[in-house]
Design an enzyme around this catalytic site. Structure first.
Site, PDB file in Angstrom:
ATOM      1  CD1 TRP A 169      46.837  40.532  40.526  1.00 61.16           C
ATOM      2  CD2 TRP A 169      44.950  41.211  41.948  1.00 61.16           C
ATOM      3  NE1 TRP A 169      47.230  40.496  41.919  1.00 61.16           N
ATOM      4  CE2 TRP A 169      46.247  40.852  42.655  1.00 61.16           C
ATOM      5  CE3 TRP A 169      43.877  41.606  42.664  1.00 61.16           C
ATOM      6  CZ2 TRP A 169      46.206  41.127  43.917  1.00 61.16           C
ATOM      7  CZ3 TRP A 169      43.898  41.857  43.696  1.00 61.16           C
ATOM      8  CH2 TRP A 169      45.170  41.544  44.563  1.00 61.16           C
ATOM      9  CB  CYS A 170      44.657  45.579  42.085  1.00 60.99           C
ATOM     10  SG  CYS A 170      43.927  46.990  43.120  1.00 60.99           S
ATOM     11  CG  ASP A 171      38.249  45.261  40.197  1.00 58.85           C
ATOM     12  OD1 ASP A 171      38.872  44.898  39.292  1.00 58.85           O
ATOM     13  OD2 ASP A 171      37.352  44.703  41.009  1.00 58.85           O
TER      14      ASP A 171
END
Length: 481
Positions: A169-171
């Protein structure tokens, strides 16, 4: 002789010949009582003279706009890594200072709040991390997937293992992913893992391997992506199971990653913090790395200078190129000290030890623990401090500043990243404590009054007692005859 006689005529203390005086048992008793009374009253007067008396008043704070307030602190966070711990200051005038390092020191600590090494390296890394704008070719899967079952095996199989700890989920992780896989593929082609064995790039999905990423005795990954460098032989676990390895903070574009990896396996690779290479244009290129935290906790100590207006000191995980999982951030902390104003020097305390009661420490938060025991770690801990300035003026006109404060704390659910907040609000009023000087002449006057008064009262009592006894004898004689 005439002159001598005239001088004698003004004698206030005329003497009675000793042969004409008569000693009595009652007079002796009164004399002893008078002597003890004089000694007792003299002791009371001496104690009053030596005792400290003060006058307390409340006045408007006389501080000017140029005056600053010094705030000192010593805080221990058992579950916040020094790698990302940041001390920020803000106030109602718009001041906003982020990640203060000049007057703040950090030390890695274990779960028992014990320091595990020297001061955590305060050297700031680059705030602008380069990423590839676009990866043209299909990168595929160049890095090896690691988990708790194969991590140690692969770490001991290759001389250098570089791992990307990430979260889907980490950009920032998604921006790094194509560059990381492409760099891993290039390194595989240059250094075949089957025949070379010097270096390999891996990745760990921290949403699936939480124990491997976040375990207290593992890698202490608290932000994503975290790139760690493990070396076979030098990377061993100590008696607590901690890995000895480094964190990479350099650029994340493909070329920088490849050059950094090549430098790690270069024959004359140094162990310096900054790995410097020269690119094709002769410009120096720096890949920053430093030892990764050996423990998951951090002790933060130091001081900040703030304006005397309402504001906040905020301790939080912060990074310009990492993402944090709020549900995994635990801001529990233990406060060793939190005080306002300059500390009174031992010499001043010695000189003014009679006023120690007014200038001793008033640290209301010292020794208190604020531990989050809820199921989720995303809890912000807030402290509300109302600060009152106290000025103590000694009899020698020496002025000492001190600060007292009240403290109220609460735990609230964090809507974003959890933090520890210390809200402070200086009072517009101040307390002035003035030491009242004692007059020595007044003390001597009171001593003389005690001696004279006791002597006079004793004389009156002796006269009354003596005359009463004489009257009683006369009456007794009258009855006899």
């Amino acid at each position: 002789m005439v002159i001598t006689s005239k001088i004698k005529s003004v004698d206030f203390f005329r003497k009675i010949p000793r042969d004409l005086t008569e000693a009595s048992l009652s007079g002796a008793g009164l004399s002893l009582m008078a002597a003890f009374s004089m000694m007792f009253l003299f002791g009371m007067e001496l104690h009053n003279y030596l005792d400290i008396t003060t006058t307390t008043s409340v006045i408007v704070d006389q501080s000017s706009d140029s005056d600053f307030l010094l705030i000192g602190f010593n805080l221990s966070f058992p579950a916040l890594s020094c790698e990302f711990a940041s001390v920020d200051v803000s106030d109602v005038l718009g001041t906003n200072r982020l990640n203060i390092t000049k007057t703040v020191r950090k030390y890695s600590i274990n779960k028992h709040l014990e320091s595990t090494g020297p001061e955590f390296d305060p050297v700031p890394t680059s705030t602008i991390i380069k990423h590839d704008v676009k990866v043209d070719e299909e990168y595929g899967e160049g890095s090896v997937t690691l988990n708790s079952q194969n991590f140690d095996k692969i770490a001991h199989q290759y001389s250098v293992l570089v791992v990307n700890f990430y979260a889907p989920w980490c950009d920032w992780c998604n921006r790094l992913k194509p560059s990381w896989e492409k760099a891993a593929k290039i390194i595989r082609e240059r250094h075949n893992p089957e025949t070379d064995g010097r270096i390999i790039l891996g990745k760990v999905n921290c949403t699936e391997e939480r124990d491997l990423c976040r375990s207290l005795f593992s890698h202490h990954v608290q932000a994503y992506p975290s790139i760690r460098i493990f070396r076979r032989g030098s990377d061993v676990r100590d008696e607590h199971g901690n890995h000895d390895h480094e964190s990479y903070y350099g650029d994340r574009n493909t070329d920088s990653l490849v050059e950094a990896m090549e430098h790690l396996v270069a024959p004359n690779n140094s162990e310096s913090r900054k790995l410097s290479l020269h690119d094709r244009y002769g410009q120096s290129k720096v890949f920053e790395k430093r030892p990764a935290p050996r423990e998951a906790g951090c002790r933060i100590e130091g001081f900040v200078r703030v304006k005397k207006v309402p504001g906040s000191i905020i301790v939080s995980p912060r990074s310009e190129s990492h993402s944090f999982d709020a549900s995994q951030i635990n801001m529990s902390h233990v406060i060793s000290s939190f005080n306002f104003g300059k500390k009174v020097t031992p010499k001043t305390m010695s000189d003014l030890k009679r006023l120690r009661h007014y200038i001793e420490s008033h640290d209301k938060l010292a020794g208190k623990s604020y531990i989050n025991v809820e199921d989720h770690a995303d809890v912000t801990i807030e402290h509300y401090l109302q600060v009152v300035k106290t000025e103590v003026m000694s009899s020698s006109y020496q002025l000492i500043e001190d600060y007292e404060y009240t403290a109220h704390s609460s735990l609230v659910h964090a809507l974003t990243i959890p933090v520890a907040k210390f809200h402070f609000e200086p009072s517009p009023m101040q307390i002035l404590v003035t030491e009242d000087p004692k007059s020595f002449s007044h003390f001597i006057t009171n001593v003389c009054a005690i001696i004279g008064g006791v002597f006079t009262v004793a004389g009156i009592l002796d006269s009354l007692l003596h005359n009463t006894m004489r009257l009683a004898k006369k009456i007794e004689l009258g009855k006899t005859f």
